[in-house]
Design an enzyme around this catalytic site. Structure first.
Site, PDB file in Angstrom:
ATOM      1  N   LYS A 192     114.767   2.222  78.415  1.00  0.00           N
ATOM      2  CA  LYS A 192     114.874   1.940  76.971  1.00  0.00           C
ATOM      3  C   LYS A 192     113.728   2.714  76.306  1.00  0.00           C
ATOM      4  O   LYS A 192     112.583   2.280  76.323  1.00  0.00           O
ATOM      5  CB  LYS A 192     114.729   0.432  76.721  1.00  0.00           C
ATOM      6  CG  LYS A 192     115.380  -0.091  75.453  1.00  0.00           C
ATOM      7  CD  LYS A 192     114.902   0.513  74.142  1.00  0.00           C
ATOM      8  CE  LYS A 192     113.618  -0.095  73.634  1.00  0.00           C
ATOM      9  NZ  LYS A 192     113.150   0.554  72.378  1.00  0.00           N
ATOM     10  N   GLU A 402      92.672  -0.167  67.674  1.00  0.00           N
ATOM     11  CA  GLU A 402      93.364   1.072  68.020  1.00  0.00           C
ATOM     12  C   GLU A 402      94.099   1.552  66.771  1.00  0.00           C
ATOM     13  O   GLU A 402      95.033   0.903  66.308  1.00  0.00           O
ATOM     14  CB  GLU A 402      94.360   0.801  69.158  1.00  0.00           C
ATOM     15  CG  GLU A 402      94.929   2.071  69.718  1.00  0.00           C
ATOM     16  CD  GLU A 402      95.953   1.841  70.815  1.00  0.00           C
ATOM     17  OE1 GLU A 402      96.734   0.875  70.718  1.00  0.00           O
ATOM     18  OE2 GLU A 402      95.989   2.644  71.762  1.00  0.00           O
TER      19      GLU A 402
HETATM   20  P1  NAP Z   1     105.112  -0.553  71.261  1.00  0.00           P
HETATM   21  O1  NAP Z   1     105.378  -0.922  69.853  1.00  0.00           O
HETATM   22  O2  NAP Z   1     104.443  -1.554  72.121  1.00  0.00           O
HETATM   23  O3  NAP Z   1     106.502  -0.124  71.877  1.00  0.00           O
HETATM   24  C1  NAP Z   1     106.620   0.333  73.197  1.00  0.00           C
HETATM   25  C2  NAP Z   1     108.026   0.105  73.673  1.00  0.00           C
HETATM   26  O4  NAP Z   1     108.281  -1.298  73.718  1.00  0.00           O
HETATM   27  C3  NAP Z   1     109.091   0.690  72.736  1.00  0.00           C
HETATM   28  O5  NAP Z   1     110.175   1.158  73.503  1.00  0.00           O
HETATM   29  C4  NAP Z   1     109.489  -0.534  71.926  1.00  0.00           C
HETATM   30  O6  NAP Z   1     110.754  -0.439  71.335  1.00  0.00           O
HETATM   31  C5  NAP Z   1     109.456  -1.597  72.988  1.00  0.00           C
HETATM   32  N1  NAP Z   1     109.373  -2.954  72.450  1.00  0.00           N
HETATM   33  C6  NAP Z   1     108.896  -3.365  71.254  1.00  0.00           C
HETATM   34  N2  NAP Z   1     109.005  -4.714  71.147  1.00  0.00           N
HETATM   35  C7  NAP Z   1     109.571  -5.145  72.290  1.00  0.00           C
HETATM   36  C8  NAP Z   1     109.942  -6.424  72.781  1.00  0.00           C
HETATM   37  N3  NAP Z   1     109.763  -7.527  72.065  1.00  0.00           N
HETATM   38  N4  NAP Z   1     110.497  -6.502  74.009  1.00  0.00           N
HETATM   39  C9  NAP Z   1     110.685  -5.386  74.766  1.00  0.00           C
HETATM   40  N5  NAP Z   1     110.365  -4.152  74.345  1.00  0.00           N
HETATM   41  C10 NAP Z   1     109.808  -4.027  73.118  1.00  0.00           C
HETATM   42  O7  NAP Z   1     104.235   0.778  71.369  1.00  0.00           O
HETATM   43  P2  NAP Z   1     104.458   2.140  70.597  1.00  0.00           P
HETATM   44  O8  NAP Z   1     104.103   1.902  69.170  1.00  0.00           O
HETATM   45  O9  NAP Z   1     105.775   2.723  70.929  1.00  0.00           O
HETATM   46  O10 NAP Z   1     103.353   3.068  71.313  1.00  0.00           O
HETATM   47  C11 NAP Z   1     102.025   3.036  70.984  1.00  0.00           C
HETATM   48  C12 NAP Z   1     101.246   2.160  71.943  1.00  0.00           C
HETATM   49  O11 NAP Z   1     101.470   2.579  73.272  1.00  0.00           O
HETATM   50  C13 NAP Z   1      99.755   2.272  71.735  1.00  0.00           C
HETATM   51  O12 NAP Z   1      99.183   0.993  71.828  1.00  0.00           O
HETATM   52  C14 NAP Z   1      99.308   3.144  72.889  1.00  0.00           C
HETATM   53  O13 NAP Z   1      97.964   2.978  73.254  1.00  0.00           O
HETATM   54  C15 NAP Z   1     100.228   2.709  73.950  1.00  0.00           C
HETATM   55  N6  NAP Z   1     100.318   3.734  74.990  1.00  0.00           N
HETATM   56  C16 NAP Z   1      99.719   3.526  76.191  1.00  0.00           C
HETATM   57  C17 NAP Z   1      99.763   4.498  77.184  1.00  0.00           C
HETATM   58  C18 NAP Z   1      99.115   4.299  78.520  1.00  0.00           C
HETATM   59  O14 NAP Z   1      99.441   5.038  79.449  1.00  0.00           O
HETATM   60  N7  NAP Z   1      98.224   3.350  78.683  1.00  0.00           N
HETATM   61  C19 NAP Z   1     100.428   5.696  76.931  1.00  0.00           C
HETATM   62  C20 NAP Z   1     101.029   5.879  75.690  1.00  0.00           C
HETATM   63  C21 NAP Z   1     100.971   4.883  74.736  1.00  0.00           C
HETATM   64  P3  NAP Z   1     110.851  -0.021  69.766  1.00  0.00           P
HETATM   65  O15 NAP Z   1     110.302   1.320  69.661  1.00  0.00           O
HETATM   66  O16 NAP Z   1     112.275  -0.056  69.493  1.00  0.00           O
HETATM   67  O17 NAP Z   1     110.077  -1.043  68.998  1.00  0.00           O
END
Ligand code: NAP
Length: 499
Positions: A192, A402
């Protein structure tokens, strides 16, 4: 070889593309069961994006059933290792062969410069698939020590159906970090992608199928987190969720696992990484590392060096050097312009959030040295210039939260002890760095900074041989390296008694 393509060349190529927005399930592109779609504006210019299938629980059920059928039927894990390796190597080759197309799709979705999408994201995605392909015929099981009347095999077996949930900042790279080891280990996957970045995920699945992955081994369901990600994480027939995203959603993933079938989880979450610069450091090298480490990908990087912890006596000189490197090298521009080093933020709402965090920081007294403003608004896209705030303290919001935009917080210190305490004073533990010419101090600091990766006199250097992931609320489980395979397998003991 230098890429001589112009913006017009990329625009012409873009005009020939018809991006595909349907799910990829059981070896076929397919609409959502409900027939619903959604779309979002393109970050580069705010124009309407591709219509995407709006996945919900029923679509997840269909994808999980296909993945389960493939796993139980052993259509993939039952093949000879050499055959699986050949198929995955072919997949990596197809990714490279479709590099320009994939780069444009990634840029359309997320607004990063197409040259970066091609030179970094496509390349590392293909390299990731290849790295795990090459491991397939080199994985051995064990025979445990027993008495002469028994033989105990310790087999490393795939888990079954893996759900991968990925973010939008490096979609292709992070997809490869999950798909490579999960599929190499013999699992089936339901991916997903983030709602903002589905186009390359769909194409990767198509190319995998074209390379020879049997139907059901890799499925992609597009949609929103609550509507498609949540049912995947709650699914009773999914054995593991490999998640990269925010700490907030990572915590939800753990509760979904607990509320359903105690599936395993691996979490790669957020960061607020410190880069510590001592007065004896090579300040030119440090300035370059800070600027690229914080502003690359417009700051939308989990391990971005967003906290500059700098010895007070060199703060001013270092900031001037960072300003110069940023102006000289980190050109902000239209993502199809080959001169652009950084492009747009992911969406209007995210840009507004970044700008409001900056405004809140200034209300707390953060002192702006330069940048951190909306620019290129006339394009209709979502651009914020790299910016630096100085004389910060580590309790200010710009130093703690962040931001996920091109914003650096410079925090001065006077002693090594104070530098370490500031570096570790965060809920995160993804990455960190120390710049000094004193190697004893470099080793002391690198051991003491509590983070999954610590660099000495450099930043953001890595390769596939090194594990990546965090401590504390940056998550657990490691992507990349030979160790990443471990989390997609489990040990099974087979004890045979003789006589
Ligand atoms: P996010 O909002 O947490 O979303 C990540 C994924 O989770 C997306 O596919 C999102 O879908 C999905 N998601 C959201 N709500 C969910 C729920 N209730 N149940 C299951 N899945 C759900 O993060 P983002 O905004 O895409 O990415 C930024 C974040 O990722 C930052 O905090 C960054 O630090 C972190 N990150 C970490 C790494 C690492 O390796 N540590 C690498 C890259 C990014 P939707 O998009 O449809 O909401």
């Amino acid at each position: 070889m230098t890429d001589t393509r112009t913006r017009a060349d990329w625009e012409n190529l873009l005009a020939t593309l018809t991006p595909q927005g349907r799910h990829f399930i059981d070896g076929r592109l397919t609409d959502a069961i409900s027939g619903e779609t959604f779309s979002r504006p393109r970050p580069m210019d705010g124009k309407p994006g591709t219509a995407l299938a709006r996945g919900r629980a029923a679509d997840i059920d269909r994808a999980v059933a296909s993945a389960r059928k493939a796993f139980d039927g052993a259509v993939w894990r039952g093949k000879e290792p050499l055959e699986r390796k050949t198929i995955m190597l072919r997949w990596a080759a197809l990714i490279r062969a479709h590099g320009e197309e994939l780069a444009l799709l990634e840029t359309l979705d997320v607004g990063k410069p197409v040259t970066a999408s091609l030179g970094v994201d496509v390349r590392l995605c293909a390299d990731g698939i290849q790295f795990y392909a090459e491991m397939i015929d080199k994985l051995y099981d064990e025979i445990a020590p027993t008495g002469p009347k028994a033989r105990a095999l310790v087999r490393k077996v795939p888990l079954g159906v893996v759900g991968a949930i990925t973010p939008w900042n490096y979609p292709m790279i992070i997809d490869a970090w999950k798909l490579g080891p999960a599929i190499a280990a013999g699992n089936s996957v339901v991916l997903k992608p983030a709602e903002q970045s589905s186009l390359t995920a769909i194409r990767l699945a198509e190319l995998g199928f074209e390379a020879g992955l049997p139907a059901g081994v890799l499925n992609v369901v597009t949609g929103h987190g609550e509507e498609a990600g949540k049912p995947l994480a709650l699914h009773m027939d999914v054995d593991m969720i490999a998640f990269t995203g925010s700490t907030e959603v990572g915590k939800l993933i753990m509760t979904y696992a607990a509320q359903s079938n105690v599936k395993r989880v691996a979490l790669e979450l957020g960061g607020k990484s410190p880069l510590v610069v001592f007065a004896d450091a090579d300040l030119d090298a440090a300035a370059s590392a800070v600027a690229w480490g914080c502003f690359y990908n417009s700051g939308e990087t989990c391990h971005a060096s967003t906290r500059l912890v700098v010895e007070r006596s060199v703060q001013e000189a270092l900031i001037e050097k960072i300003r110069a490197v940023t102006a000289r090298e980190i050109t902000l521009g239209h993502p199809l312009d080959p001169a652009a080093q950084i492009g747009a933020l992911i969406e209007e709402g995210h840009m507004e959030k970044v700008l409001s965090m900056i405004a809140a920081g200034e209300n707390e007294g953060a002192k702006r040295a330069f940048g951190a403003e909306r620019v290129m608004a006339e394009t209709g896209g979502y651009y914020v210039s790299p910016g630096v705030f100085v004389d910060m303290t580590n309790d200010m919001s710009l130093a703690r939260q962040e931001i996920f935009g091109p914003v650096l917080a410079a925090i001065p210190f006077d002693t090594e002890e104070e530098a370490l305490s500031i570096a570790n004073d965060t809920i995160y533990g993804l990455a960190g760095a120390v710049f000094t010419r004193d190697m004893d101090r470099a080793h002391r600091m690198s051991e003491a900074i509590h983070a999954g990766t610590v660099w000495i006199n450099t930043y953001d250097m890595s390769n596939f041989a090194t594990p990546f992931g965090g401590f504390k609320q940056s998550g657990f489980g490691r992507d990349r390296s030979v160790h990443a395979i471990d989390k997609y397998c489990d040990y099974k003991t087979i004890w045979q008694q003789f006589g």
